[in-house]
Structure formats: structure tokens, C-alpha cells
Design an enzyme around this catalytic site. Structure first.
Site, PDB file in Angstrom:
ATOM      1  N   LYS A 208       0.838  -1.199   0.000  1.00  0.00           N
ATOM      2  CA  LYS A 208       0.000   0.000   0.000  1.00  0.00           C
ATOM      3  C   LYS A 208       0.878   1.255   0.000  1.00  0.00           C
ATOM      4  CE  LYS A 208      -3.483   2.336   2.775  1.00  0.00           C
ATOM      5  NZ  LYS A 208      -4.389   2.290   3.917  1.00  0.00           N
ATOM      6  N   GLU A 214      10.478  -4.596   4.625  1.00  0.00           N
ATOM      7  CA  GLU A 214      10.567  -5.999   4.203  1.00  0.00           C
ATOM      8  C   GLU A 214      10.259  -6.128   2.711  1.00  0.00           C
ATOM      9  OE1 GLU A 214       8.937  -4.837   6.803  1.00  0.00           O
ATOM     10  OE2 GLU A 214       8.910  -6.231   8.492  1.00  0.00           O
ATOM     11  N   GLY A 268      -4.866  -1.819   5.115  1.00  0.00           N
ATOM     12  CA  GLY A 268      -4.073  -2.961   4.639  1.00  0.00           C
ATOM     13  C   GLY A 268      -4.770  -4.296   4.879  1.00  0.00           C
ATOM     14  N   ARG A 269      -5.292  -4.486   6.094  1.00  0.00           N
ATOM     15  CA  ARG A 269      -5.893  -5.792   6.426  1.00  0.00           C
ATOM     16  C   ARG A 269      -7.291  -5.952   5.847  1.00  0.00           C
ATOM     17  NH1 ARG A 269      -4.738  -2.570  10.542  1.00  0.00           N
ATOM     18  NH2 ARG A 269      -6.404  -1.677  11.819  1.00  0.00           N
ATOM     19  N   GLU A 354      -4.866  -6.737  14.806  1.00  0.00           N
ATOM     20  CA  GLU A 354      -4.345  -5.426  14.415  1.00  0.00           C
ATOM     21  C   GLU A 354      -5.470  -4.391  14.488  1.00  0.00           C
ATOM     22  OE1 GLU A 354      -0.729  -4.734  11.560  1.00  0.00           O
ATOM     23  OE2 GLU A 354      -2.528  -4.481  10.355  1.00  0.00           O
ATOM     24  N   HIS A 385      -5.541 -33.369  17.414  1.00  0.00           N
ATOM     25  CA  HIS A 385      -4.435 -34.221  17.863  1.00  0.00           C
ATOM     26  C   HIS A 385      -3.270 -33.396  18.365  1.00  0.00           C
ATOM     27  CE1 HIS A 385      -6.469 -37.771  16.348  1.00  0.00           C
ATOM     28  NE2 HIS A 385      -6.917 -36.952  15.406  1.00  0.00           N
ATOM     29  N   LYS A 513       9.586  -0.878  14.233  1.00  0.00           N
ATOM     30  CA  LYS A 513      10.157  -0.470  12.929  1.00  0.00           C
ATOM     31  C   LYS A 513      11.274   0.544  13.150  1.00  0.00           C
ATOM     32  CE  LYS A 513       5.995  -0.536  10.025  1.00  0.00           C
ATOM     33  NZ  LYS A 513       5.103   0.296   9.234  1.00  0.00           N
TER      34      LYS A 513
HETATM   35  O1  F6P Z   1       2.097  -4.245   9.884  1.00  0.00           O
HETATM   36  C1  F6P Z   1       1.692  -2.955   9.611  1.00  0.00           C
HETATM   37  C2  F6P Z   1       1.174  -2.801   8.249  1.00  0.00           C
HETATM   38  O2  F6P Z   1       1.023  -1.446   8.041  1.00  0.00           O
HETATM   39  C3  F6P Z   1      -0.121  -3.551   7.991  1.00  0.00           C
HETATM   40  O3  F6P Z   1      -1.232  -2.892   8.458  1.00  0.00           O
HETATM   41  C4  F6P Z   1      -0.061  -3.686   6.516  1.00  0.00           C
HETATM   42  O4  F6P Z   1      -0.985  -4.621   6.064  1.00  0.00           O
HETATM   43  C5  F6P Z   1       1.381  -4.089   6.323  1.00  0.00           C
HETATM   44  O5  F6P Z   1       2.084  -3.317   7.267  1.00  0.00           O
HETATM   45  C6  F6P Z   1       1.945  -3.891   4.951  1.00  0.00           C
HETATM   46  O6  F6P Z   1       1.923  -2.562   4.563  1.00  0.00           O
HETATM   47  P1  F6P Z   1       2.140  -2.127   3.057  1.00  0.00           P
HETATM   48  O7  F6P Z   1       1.059  -2.747   2.246  1.00  0.00           O
HETATM   49  O8  F6P Z   1       2.094  -0.629   3.056  1.00  0.00           O
HETATM   50  O9  F6P Z   1       3.484  -2.645   2.623  1.00  0.00           O
END
Ligand code: F6P
Length: 549
Positions: A208, A214, A268-269, A354, A385, A513
């Protein structure tokens, strides 16, 4: 505006005095007193059946819980969300994932602009692109059709598409293999790259913000790997982006024509319905993706219009509040009796935790009561199990959501009957338990000595009275999956409103972060910009020594 403490509401006080009596109820007794509990405490919508009869509730409990929902303004706030009001106050944003599943004919004006034409323009782009890839008309640099798709994203840009692609595996295009890389741990990308051929692979960089450490690191490494095999001019055929950040996508070197946008009013979620769903649309085709959106929309319509007494997200949300805030339960276990829903518990972890893992109310004051429980789980029957021992006989009460499809998507004989029998047996066992008389009779029938029976008895008694919901669908298909996800989204919304929190921000991810950014240069030998505690210093020193060997 100052939030009224949950504990100060009229309905909460009424529930508190009702709880004094209800806390000792035995569900066995509730079922024998009210034999039509299944009819009374079940609801149906958008292809889903919710059986909530195996809960420690009666008619009065439900009436009081719905009074609480009304007093907290669930209906008003729901309407505000659907209308595009900026209910995400800390980020000054509307919350409009529901707009992503509205039909082309709908109209929804936000900040003076109807957002539906934009939503459908992006859907048209997704359709054109996915059709080309699926039919083999989108060719890689050497003229070969795409066979592998690597989605690089994390959190909401990974969990939704990965979960949904697995869930709808039987509907997927046979030529396309989906890979999901989320972790900054290089083992993740390395393992995916080992399986793919640069000539036939399409990378989707999904973020987003297009700034997530990452994702950007994995994206750069994937590009480097690709350029190790091909050249810069080939990139547009192998790299596309999904983002709200056009500028950063351009700077990364992705052709703007290959960017699928979405909007800041999609959390995002909650973004699986947006371009973030591109891997799903590629896998199951645009028609399937449209059915998925349709299932979500059907649940939206139900949530908006059904009376609270029959409103599935409201019922599930309020029963969750009943356990969390009155019985003091601390976790919720998700038990999909469907192998293809193996990622659904992980998906719900982000959605619920979240969203509602908050300790202050929307006005910034500390909450008067606990909010989101820990959400966890695994597919049945595997969980039986592993950890079901604790669910049956542990010291904690853990409400369980069972999820099952009545019809399988395979032809293997007998499996589905055994699966469903186990699912229903578990909820029955949680509810009924096995009392001392029943255990004694069983052990007598085995002709055990009296002394041994008495020694074994406490270990073999099941207290029962352990609550669960069961959600059934005819089959796990695009529309029912869409409805299931939307059901939980709205359940989370209802609970957020009752707890008085903003379910749509996520400040809790920020501190780690920032600190990681400080530590990173130290690990590569740069001078320490700030002193840490002795533990963190010790760990950094160990890693530094190992990395420099
Ligand atoms: O973990 C925090 C967060 O902002 C989530 O809410 C989101 O889904 C994820 O990081 C990834 O963010 P982006 O889509 O901006 O890379």
C-alpha cells in the site's frame, strides 16, 4: 468527543447483573429446557449458516447484548462507515473497503467525488491484465507464457491473497503456480526463487505504502535476481505493482501502465478486495474474483439491513464481547474443518488483533475493560491431535469458531463424512462434556477395579459447558469465501464500536520499525547511534561477531 466508558452504560450494567445468574448455567441444561435452541439461535445470510446455540446464552442474554450494541451506536456507526465518513480519526480517513465490492451501478460520494467509477476502472484493468496472463497472451521477455507468479508483500498485502488463493485452489488456473514471499528473512525469497524460471515468472510487488522495509528489500533482491538473468528492458514484462504510491512505484522502475492502484481509504488488512487481490484474480479468473466480491457485498447488505436479532456479524461480535468482558476469556480459537482454509486463522489474526488490539478508546483515554482476545487456531482435524486437549480439559475457557463446508471439492470417498462427523462431534463434546456418572459407567463396563475407577475418574471427566459457534456453507467457493471474510470484518467492526476503539489504525507496529532502523547499521559495524539496555547491547554484540566471521 469523550467516549462513555463501556462499564457506565445502562445495558452493560444490566448485563452485569444478568451475568451473576448466567455464569453458572450449564449448556446441557439450557438445551434440555429449550429443545428448539438450534432454530432459535441460528441465522443465515449470504450462503452462510451460523449456529450459535452452543453458547452460554438465553433469550435474555441476547436481548441485553443487542441492547448494548444499540446503546454503543453500532447501527449509527455502521451507517457512517458505509457512507464514507472519516471514522478512522487518528489517520483522518474514511473506511471504505465495502465500496470495493459495490456494483458498477452504485454511487458513493466521498470528498465530493463518486468513488465507484474509479473502483470499477481499476477492476477493468485487473480484468484485462488477468485475462491476458491466463490465456497466455501476456508473454515474458523470451516469448513464453507466464507459469509462476511471485507476490511480494507483507501483512495485509500478503495474508489475504495467500489465504484466498489457497482457499480457492480447486478454482485455480492449472498453468499458474502462486508463490508468496513476505518475510525479510532471505530464506523466504531464496526458496521461492529456487522454484521459478525468470523467463516465465511474473513478480507482483504489493505494498500500500511502497515503503515497507521488508517488501522493498525483497522487491529489490527479486529485481537483482531477475537482472542477473535478463536485462533492464525486460523488466516491464515481469514486474507489476499494486500500491497507493504512484511516485514510489515509478522510482522503483515499474511502468505506470503496470501499476494497479488503490486508495488510502482501504486499510491494509481490509485490502484483499482491492488490487491487492490481483494474485487471486490471476488464479481464479476475473469472473471468480467478481463472485468473491459479490459474496462480500451480499454480507454487507445483510449487515446493513438485517434486524440486529438476525444480524450475523452483530450476533458474533456481541457473543465475543459476552465472553471477553464477562467470562474473562482471553483467546478465541478458529477451527476451519477445511484444509483449504489452512491460512484463515493467520488471516484473522491480523484482521482481529491489528484492528482491535488497542488499549485506549477513540478519545485517547484508557479502556475501562479488556479488548481483543488472542486469535489463533489450525485446521481440523489436525488441531484435535495437538491442542484440543487444552480446549477440553485445560483450566481456561477458550471459545471456538468451527467453520465447515457441507460439500467437498474432491471425489475421495468417505473423507468428507469423517471430517464433518469430527467437526460436529467436537462442538458437541465441548458443550456436553462427560460427567462423573457417565465416566464411572464407562469404566465399570470395562470391568476395572473400583480403586482404579476412582483414581482415573478426575482425569477422564470432561467439564463441558465450553462454548462454540459453527459456521457452515454449502461449498467453499469464491462467493462463500467472500461472505465469510466480510462476516469477520463486520464482527470486528461491531466489537470495536462496543469497546469504543478505532479499529482502523495500527500504531502498535511503529516502535519496532523505528528501533530496527537504529540497530541495522550497528550490526554492520557502524558506530552505535544510541546506547541500548544491556540485553540489547549483548545481543547486538553477539550478532556482530557472528556476522563479521
Ligand atoms: O504491519 C503494519 C502494516 O502497516 C499492515 O497494516 C499492513 O498490512 C502491512 O504493514 C503492509 O503494509 P504495506 O502494504 O504498506 O506494505
Amino acid at each position: 468527543m469523550r467516549e462513555i466508558n463501556l462499564t457506565d452504560t445502562v445495558a452493560f450494567k444490566a448485563l452485569a447483573s444478568h451475568f451473576a445468574e448466567a455464569k453458572d448455567w450449564q449448556m446441557r441444561m439450557l438445551f434440555s429446557r429449550q429443545p428448539n435452541r438450534f432454530d432459535r439461535f441460528s441465522a443465515e445470510a449470504a450462503g452462510l449458516l451460523l449456529d450459535y446455540s452452543k453458547n452460554r446464552i438465553d433469550d435474555t442474554t441476547m436481548r441485553l447484548l443487542l441492547d448494548l450494541a444499540r446503546e454503543r451506536g453500532v447501527e449509527r456507526k455502521r451507517d457512517a462507515m458505509f457512507a464514507g465518513e472519516k471514522i478512522n480519526l487518528t489517520e483522518h480517513r474514511a473506511v471504505l473497503h465495502t465500496a470495493l465490492r459495490m456494483p458498477r451501478t452504485a454511487r458513493l460520494v466521498v470528498d465530493g467525488q463518486d468513488v465507484i467509477p474509479e473502483v470499477h476502472a481499476v477492476l477493468d484493468h485487473i480484468k484485462a491484465f488477468t485475462d491476458r496472463v491466463r490465456t497466455g497472451n501476456w508473454l515474458g521477455a523470451t516469448g513464453r507464457a507466464i507459469t509462476d507468479i511471485v507476490n511480494i508483500g507483507i501483512g495485509g498485502s500478503d495474508l489475504g491473497p495467500e489465504m484466498a488463493c489457497r482457499a480457492l485452489r480447486p478454482f485455480a488456473h492449472p498453468r499458474l503456480t502462486m508463490h508468496f514471499v513476505a518475510n525479510v528473512d532471505g530464506h523466504d525469497l531464496d526458496a521461492a526463487l529456487a522454484k521459478v524460471n525468470p523467463e516465465t515468472t511474473l513478480f507482483i510487488i504489493a505494498s500500500k505504502t511502497f515503503t515497507t522495509r521488508e517488501t522493498m528489500m525483497n522487491a529489490r533482491s527479486a529485481r537483482e535476481w531477475f537482472l542477473g538473468h535478463r536485462n533492464e528492458a525486460d523488466l516491464p514484462k515481469h514486474f507489476v505493482a499494486v500500491s497507493t504510491n504512484t511516485q514510489a512505484v515509478g522510482e522503483f522502475g515499474i511502468d505506470p501502465a503496470n501499476m494497479f492502484p488503490f486508495w488510502d481509504w482501504v486499510g491494509g488488512r481490509y485490502s484483499i478486495w482491492s488490487s491487492i487481490g490481483l494474485p487471486l484474480a490471476l488464479a481464479i479468473g476475473f469472473d471468480g474474483f467478481s463472485e468473491f466480491l459479490g459474496g462480500g457485498h451480499a454480507m454487507d447488505q445483510h449487515f446493513r439491513t438485517a434486524p440486529l436479532e438476525r444480524n450475523m456479524p452483530v450476533i458474533m461480535g456481541m457473543i465475543g464481547v459476552w465472553y471477553r468482558n464477562f467470562f474473562g476469556t482471553t483467546s478465541l480459537s478458529i477451527a476451519p474443518y477445511h484444509q483449504d482454509l489452512s491460512q484463515f486463522p493467520a488471516y484473522l489474526q491480523q484482521l482481529e488483533m491489528e484492528s482491535n488490539g488497542k488499549r485506549v478508546a477513540i478519545d485517547g483515554r484508557p479502556l475501562s475493560l479488556e479488548s481483543c482476545p488472542v486469535v489463533w487456531g489450525n485446521v481440523g482435524t489436525n488441531g484435535q491431535h495437538a491442542y484440543f486437549q487444552l480446549l477440553h480439559l485445560g483450566t481456561d475457557i477458550v471459545p471456538v469458531d468451527f467453520i465447515a463446508a457441507l460439500k467437498p471439492m474432491h471425489d475421495l470417498s468417505g473423507h468428507h463424512t469423517v471430517l464433518l462427523a469430527n467437526c460436529f462431534a467436537q462442538s458437541e463434546a465441548f458443550m456436553r462434556g462427560k460427567n462423573a456418572d457417565e465416566v464411572r459407567a464407562e469404566l465399570h463396563a470395562q470391568r476395572l477395579a473400583e480403586s482404579e475407577i476412582e483414581a482415573l475418574l478426575p482425569h477422564k471427566v470432561f467439564p463441558g459447558n465450553r462454548p462454540s459457534n459453527t459456521i457452515l456453507m454449502d461449498e467453499l467457493a469464491p462467493a462463500t469465501l467472500g461472505a465469510l471474510i466480510a462476516l469477520y470484518e463486520h464482527k470486528v467492526f461491531v466489537q470495536g464500536v462496543v469497546w469504543g476503539i478505532n479499529s482502523f489504525d495500527q500504531w502498535g507496529v511503529e516502535l519496532g520499525k523505528v528501533l530496527a532502523k537504529n540497530i541495522e547499521p550497528e550490526l554492520t559495524g557502524m558506530p552505535c547511534p544510541e546506547a541500548h539496555d544491556s540485553s540489547t547491547n549483548g545481543l547486538i554484540a553477539r550478532a556482530k561477531a557472528a556476522l563479521s566471521e
